[in-house]
Write an enzyme that holds these catalytic residues in place. Sequence first.
Site, PDB file in Angstrom:
ATOM      1  N   TYR A  23       0.796  -1.231   0.000  1.00  0.00           N
ATOM      2  CA  TYR A  23       0.000   0.000   0.000  1.00  0.00           C
ATOM      3  C   TYR A  23       0.826   1.276   0.000  1.00  0.00           C
ATOM      4  O   TYR A  23       0.269   2.369  -0.095  1.00  0.00           O
ATOM      5  CB  TYR A  23      -0.953   0.002   1.202  1.00  0.00           C
ATOM      6  CG  TYR A  23      -1.875  -1.190   1.191  1.00  0.00           C
ATOM      7  CD1 TYR A  23      -2.886  -1.307   0.240  1.00  0.00           C
ATOM      8  CD2 TYR A  23      -1.720  -2.222   2.110  1.00  0.00           C
ATOM      9  CE1 TYR A  23      -3.723  -2.413   0.214  1.00  0.00           C
ATOM     10  CE2 TYR A  23      -2.557  -3.332   2.096  1.00  0.00           C
ATOM     11  CZ  TYR A  23      -3.548  -3.418   1.149  1.00  0.00           C
ATOM     12  OH  TYR A  23      -4.375  -4.509   1.120  1.00  0.00           O
ATOM     13  N   HIS A 100      -9.153   1.096  -5.552  1.00  0.00           N
ATOM     14  CA  HIS A 100      -8.229   0.308  -4.736  1.00  0.00           C
ATOM     15  C   HIS A 100      -6.833   0.879  -4.901  1.00  0.00           C
ATOM     16  O   HIS A 100      -6.435   1.229  -6.015  1.00  0.00           O
ATOM     17  CB  HIS A 100      -8.239  -1.164  -5.150  1.00  0.00           C
ATOM     18  CG  HIS A 100      -9.568  -1.801  -4.927  1.00  0.00           C
ATOM     19  ND1 HIS A 100      -9.987  -2.194  -3.681  1.00  0.00           N
ATOM     20  CD2 HIS A 100     -10.581  -2.062  -5.789  1.00  0.00           C
ATOM     21  CE1 HIS A 100     -11.214  -2.685  -3.784  1.00  0.00           C
ATOM     22  NE2 HIS A 100     -11.595  -2.609  -5.047  1.00  0.00           N
TER      23      HIS A 100
END
Length: 148
Positions: A23, A100
């Site tokens: 991430y 996302h």
Amino acid sequence: MKRVLVIHGPNVNLTGKREKEVYGEITFEEINNMIKREAAKLDIAVKIQQSNSEGEIINLIHSAENNFDAIIINPAAYTHYSLAIMDAIASVSVPVIEVHISNIFGREEFRKVSVTASRCKGVITGFGPYSYILALYAVKFLEDSIGG
């Protein structure tokens, strides 16, 4: 001015602290600041919410009807199995864009399935925090293409 509800799902509040190799290092606060700055440039008012609770996310989606012009949602782990969130998305008339941070299609097999995407106007995945920015541009494009 268009009004957009941004919904961050479970654990997104830990971005920058967990699984940095997936991430990235940018923090949750920095992502929200990026969203606010870009939204202002596009003349879009944003309300940003985060919840780790499926029911709360459903309530947020329901609240968008008649209050917002679009929803940008990162359902996070709920993407892969929450029929309840999928149904909530289907129940509102405002366009919903799923985002996302990571490319869900390049990850584990179970993450390659998005049950929520089928009820969304579109999906933006894999561009890190810029997935949210691209979604803001998509909202602007939708506005321009329908003359809104």
